[in-house]
Design a protein around this motif. Structure first.
Motif, PDB file in Angstrom:
ATOM      1  N   VAL A  88       0.826  -1.211   0.000  1.00  0.00           N
ATOM      2  CA  VAL A  88       0.000   0.000   0.000  1.00  0.00           C
ATOM      3  C   VAL A  88       0.856   1.256   0.000  1.00  0.00           C
ATOM      4  O   VAL A  88       0.639   2.182  -0.776  1.00  0.00           O
ATOM      5  N   ASP A  89       1.846   1.298   0.884  1.00  0.00           N
ATOM      6  CA  ASP A  89       2.770   2.436   0.946  1.00  0.00           C
ATOM      7  C   ASP A  89       4.181   1.906   0.686  1.00  0.00           C
ATOM      8  O   ASP A  89       4.827   1.375   1.586  1.00  0.00           O
ATOM      9  N   PRO A  90       4.686   2.050  -0.528  1.00  0.00           N
ATOM     10  CA  PRO A  90       6.020   1.523  -0.867  1.00  0.00           C
ATOM     11  C   PRO A  90       7.137   2.085   0.013  1.00  0.00           C
ATOM     12  O   PRO A  90       8.191   1.456   0.149  1.00  0.00           O
ATOM     13  N   GLN A  91       6.908   3.242   0.630  1.00  0.00           N
ATOM     14  CA  GLN A  91       7.933   3.839   1.472  1.00  0.00           C
ATOM     15  C   GLN A  91       8.231   2.963   2.690  1.00  0.00           C
ATOM     16  O   GLN A  91       9.369   2.910   3.158  1.00  0.00           O
ATOM     17  N   VAL A  92       7.220   2.279   3.193  1.00  0.00           N
ATOM     18  CA  VAL A  92       7.432   1.408   4.356  1.00  0.00           C
ATOM     19  C   VAL A  92       8.411   0.293   3.995  1.00  0.00           C
ATOM     20  O   VAL A  92       9.368   0.025   4.732  1.00  0.00           O
ATOM     21  N   GLN A  93       8.180  -0.361   2.859  1.00  0.00           N
ATOM     22  CA  GLN A  93       9.076  -1.424   2.402  1.00  0.00           C
ATOM     23  C   GLN A  93      10.477  -0.883   2.151  1.00  0.00           C
ATOM     24  O   GLN A  93      11.478  -1.493   2.561  1.00  0.00           O
ATOM     25  N   ALA A  94      10.572   0.266   1.502  1.00  0.00           N
ATOM     26  CA  ALA A  94      11.881   0.844   1.195  1.00  0.00           C
ATOM     27  C   ALA A  94      12.644   1.183   2.471  1.00  0.00           C
ATOM     28  O   ALA A  94      13.865   0.973   2.564  1.00  0.00           O
ATOM     29  N   TYR A  95      11.933   1.690   3.449  1.00  0.00           N
ATOM     30  CA  TYR A  95      12.557   2.070   4.719  1.00  0.00           C
ATOM     31  C   TYR A  95      13.082   0.848   5.475  1.00  0.00           C
ATOM     32  O   TYR A  95      14.236   0.840   5.945  1.00  0.00           O
ATOM     33  N   VAL A  96      12.264  -0.194   5.589  1.00  0.00           N
ATOM     34  CA  VAL A  96      12.696  -1.405   6.296  1.00  0.00           C
ATOM     35  C   VAL A  96      13.890  -2.027   5.587  1.00  0.00           C
ATOM     36  O   VAL A  96      14.859  -2.463   6.234  1.00  0.00           O
ATOM     37  N   ASN A  97      13.864  -2.050   4.272  1.00  0.00           N
ATOM     38  CA  ASN A  97      14.991  -2.606   3.523  1.00  0.00           C
ATOM     39  C   ASN A  97      16.254  -1.774   3.735  1.00  0.00           C
ATOM     40  O   ASN A  97      17.355  -2.320   3.866  1.00  0.00           O
ATOM     41  N   GLU A  98      16.102  -0.465   3.781  1.00  0.00           N
ATOM     42  CA  GLU A  98      17.262   0.404   4.004  1.00  0.00           C
ATOM     43  C   GLU A  98      17.915   0.123   5.352  1.00  0.00           C
ATOM     44  O   GLU A  98      19.141  -0.024   5.452  1.00  0.00           O
ATOM     45  N   VAL A  99      17.093   0.028   6.400  1.00  0.00           N
ATOM     46  CA  VAL A  99      17.630  -0.256   7.738  1.00  0.00           C
ATOM     47  C   VAL A  99      18.255  -1.647   7.763  1.00  0.00           C
ATOM     48  O   VAL A  99      19.359  -1.842   8.300  1.00  0.00           O
ATOM     49  N   GLY A 100      17.567  -2.615   7.180  1.00  0.00           N
ATOM     50  CA  GLY A 100      18.087  -3.978   7.169  1.00  0.00           C
ATOM     51  C   GLY A 100      19.406  -4.089   6.432  1.00  0.00           C
ATOM     52  O   GLY A 100      20.356  -4.722   6.925  1.00  0.00           O
ATOM     53  N   GLN A 101      19.506  -3.478   5.263  1.00  0.00           N
ATOM     54  CA  GLN A 101      20.750  -3.548   4.490  1.00  0.00           C
ATOM     55  C   GLN A 101      21.888  -2.828   5.195  1.00  0.00           C
ATOM     56  O   GLN A 101      23.048  -3.249   5.102  1.00  0.00           O
ATOM     57  N   ARG A 102      21.555  -1.777   5.902  1.00  0.00           N
ATOM     58  CA  ARG A 102      22.580  -1.048   6.651  1.00  0.00           C
ATOM     59  C   ARG A 102      23.208  -1.930   7.723  1.00  0.00           C
ATOM     60  O   ARG A 102      24.433  -1.933   7.915  1.00  0.00           O
ATOM     61  N   ILE A 103      22.379  -2.702   8.404  1.00  0.00           N
ATOM     62  CA  ILE A 103      22.892  -3.595   9.449  1.00  0.00           C
ATOM     63  C   ILE A 103      23.566  -4.814   8.830  1.00  0.00           C
ATOM     64  O   ILE A 103      24.631  -5.256   9.293  1.00  0.00           O
ATOM     65  N   ALA A 104      22.973  -5.350   7.770  1.00  0.00           N
ATOM     66  CA  ALA A 104      23.545  -6.533   7.122  1.00  0.00           C
ATOM     67  C   ALA A 104      24.954  -6.255   6.611  1.00  0.00           C
ATOM     68  O   ALA A 104      25.811  -7.155   6.602  1.00  0.00           O
TER      69      ALA A 104
END
Length: 545
Positions: A95-111
């Motif tokens: 519904v809101d692509p920003q939510v997915q983009a944000y979670v992926n950004e945080v996840g990739q930063r930690i990964a």
């Protein structure tokens, strides 16, 4: 794909691309030793060699561990089972692509700060249940319902860091080595229906991934994921106190509760006072220069917070429909749509309501709307396919069923495709679809077995069994077979040749194979993929009782 099938019969594409799975240590060794009467000395030496060679270094802790599955297996399980597992739990939140983009950004930063490089992926599942999980190979999901419970970005980092460690430290592979009893198999989902909620509607059978994400992690694995997840947080610029606060909250929520919204999360990730104490100790040794990111977190997940009421109304509508209160269900879901008109699940539920009322024209329009909002969810296609089939639009129905199968193989779609194949006179393909659908259970399973019964008069002995071969993660030849008939089969004999023209070995299968039953036998023969591809498996005998 680490395990690949080479079909003994012509198979449809979805069978040829079946997912791999695994065996426990005891099953693995027993498979080798099963041929001891012929190869006793060699098999015993081989079993010892496998255990010795399976000792590896944990990439996170540096400890030596016994893990009997390869990195190829981990990557393959993650790759092949990530999408269907997400589909089975409600699909991706779009519904809101920003939510997915944000979670992926945080996840990739930690990964990026983890101790093991994997093809990490992070997806938000469209499910109100607070939960998160990791598959081997770095495939990680977090539910919409957990995001609305977190207070800031450091708590999100704590959740994702914890799951990253589960993947990086091979906790899923370790669980397999301990003997989770996972089987050689393919994902098949049995659809209960949207009345029960998408989070519960698809029950995965014979799925490695489903067993892994639903298995309870041991105390050591949880403490390990907490500790190193906090280290990854700190390396990534987050305040590790976020992990302390999160675990403390989970302990408070778990006390005195056995059936609340968090029960699924706590079943696989049990909170404890010990984990709180260990997190405090770990945080004390880490720098506290990182941020908590409360404002940034609330800004990025704002849509989820604003639309929480819509999803509550939607779940109430599902409950009302389950009680056959169609008017009440429709009223509730329309209220949900007024709050969030972009959610495909809401329109799909309207389709289910109007379809039960016999208004297929309106139902089709609602499913069309759902697909336009989210073209990547299996259920919408499955339901629209039923309408198309009922109205005689066979080409459209076939396309819908096939599309739903690509997203998530279900017993209902397999049953429908079996009917199509039967009508077209393709009895072999029909039998294969019916045999798969028969494993789903319930009415779908009964109808599939009835389909097998219709095919029975023309069935020959060598077509009564659907046979496939493949390699286990340990490189041992395994043979899978399914009873495609409506009657039990006994006295099953398989002819096995290593190469065309080679001497044939006869393998007798013990016991009775019930209608639709699937079984896997381990031959104890180690080989590479090229050798497995040259193997010829023939059904010599299968007597119907």
């Amino acid at each position: 794909m680490y395990l690949r099938y080479t079909s003994a019969q012509q198979s449809p594409a979805w069978i040829r691309s079946m997912n791999p799975s695994t065996r426990s240590l005891s099953a693995f060794l027993s498979g080798i030793l099963a041929s001891a009467s012929m190869f006793r000395a060699g098999a015993a030496a081989l079993a010892l060699a496998v255990v010795v060679s399976a000792c590896s270094v944990n990439p996170v802790t540096g400890d030596r561990e016994v893990v009997l599955v390869s990195e190829d297996w981990e990557l393959d399980v993650g790759k092949t089972q990530y999408l269907p597992l997400r589909q089975a739990q409600g699909g991706d939140y779009v519904v809101d692509p920003q939510v997915q983009a944000y979670v992926n950004e945080v996840g990739q930063r930690i990964a990026a700060k983890s101790d093991r490089k994997l093809p990490y992926e992070f997806h938000v599942i469209n499910d109100s249940t607070p939960n998160a999980w990791a598959l081997p190979g770095g495939k990680i999901s977090i539910n919409r319902g957990l995001l609305t419970e977190l207070k800031d970005e450091s708590e999100l980092a704590a959740v994702l860091g914890h799951e990253i460690v589960h993947a990086a430290a091979r906790h899923g592979a370790q669980g397999q080595t301990r003997g989770l009893g996972l089987q050689l198999g393919v994902i098949t989902a049995s659809v209960i229906g949207a009345r029960e909620g998408y989070g519960q509607e698809a029950q995965l059978v014979s799925s490695v991934g489903a067993q892994l994400i639903n298995s309870r992690y041991g105390r050591g694995a949880e403490l390990e994921a907490d500790r190193y997840g906090m280290e990854y947080m700190a390396r990534s610029g987050y305040d590790p106190e976020g992990a302390v606060d999160l675990q403390r909250t989970f302990v408070e929520l778990s006390e005195g509760r056995s059936n609340d919204a968090f029960s699924k999360l706590f079943a696989s990730h049990p909170p404890s006072e010990e984990r709180v104490r260990k997190n405090i100790e770990t945080a004390a040794a880490l720098p506290h220069t990182g941020n908590r990111g409360a404002d940034r977190y609330l800004k990025n997940i704002g849509t989820l917070r604003k639309t929480e009421k819509a999803y509550e109304l939607y779940e109430q509508a599902q409950a009302a429909l389950a009680k056959n209160n169609k008017s009440g269900a429709e009223k509730l879901v329309r209220q949900a749509i007024r709050i969030e008109p972009r959610e495909g699940h809401f329109h799909s539920l309207l389709g289910d309501i109007t379809r039960t009322e016999g208004n297929t024209r309106a139902a089709r329009a609602h499913y069309d709307k759902a697909i336009s909002l989210n073209p990547q969810f299996y259920y919408y296609y499955l339901q629209r396919g039923k309408i198309n089939e009922a109205e005689g639009n066979q080409a459209a129905a076939l396309a819908d069923y096939q599309r739903s199968m690509k997203l998530l193989p279900t017993g209902e779609a397999q049953l429908a495709l079996g009917r199509f194949a039967e009508r077209q006179g393709n009895r072999q393909a029909a039998g294969e679809y019916y045999a798969r659908a028969a494993q789903a259970g319930g009415q779908v399973g009964n109808d599939a077995r009835a389909g097998l019964a219709r095919l029975q008069p023309a069935a020959q002995t060598n077509t009564r069994l659907l046979v496939h071969q493949g390699l286990t993660p340990g490189g041992v030849l395994a043979i899978e077979f399914i009873n495609q008939t409506s009657r039990p089969l006994s006295n099953i004999e398989l002819g096995i040749r290593r190469t065309p023209g080679a001497e044939q070995q006869v393998r007798r299968v013990q016991g009775v194979l019930q209608p639709g039953e699937r079984r896997v036998i381990q031959t104890g023969q180690r080989m590479n993929r090229a050798e497995a591809a040259r193997m010829q498996i023939q059904v010599l005998r299968a007597d119907a009782l």
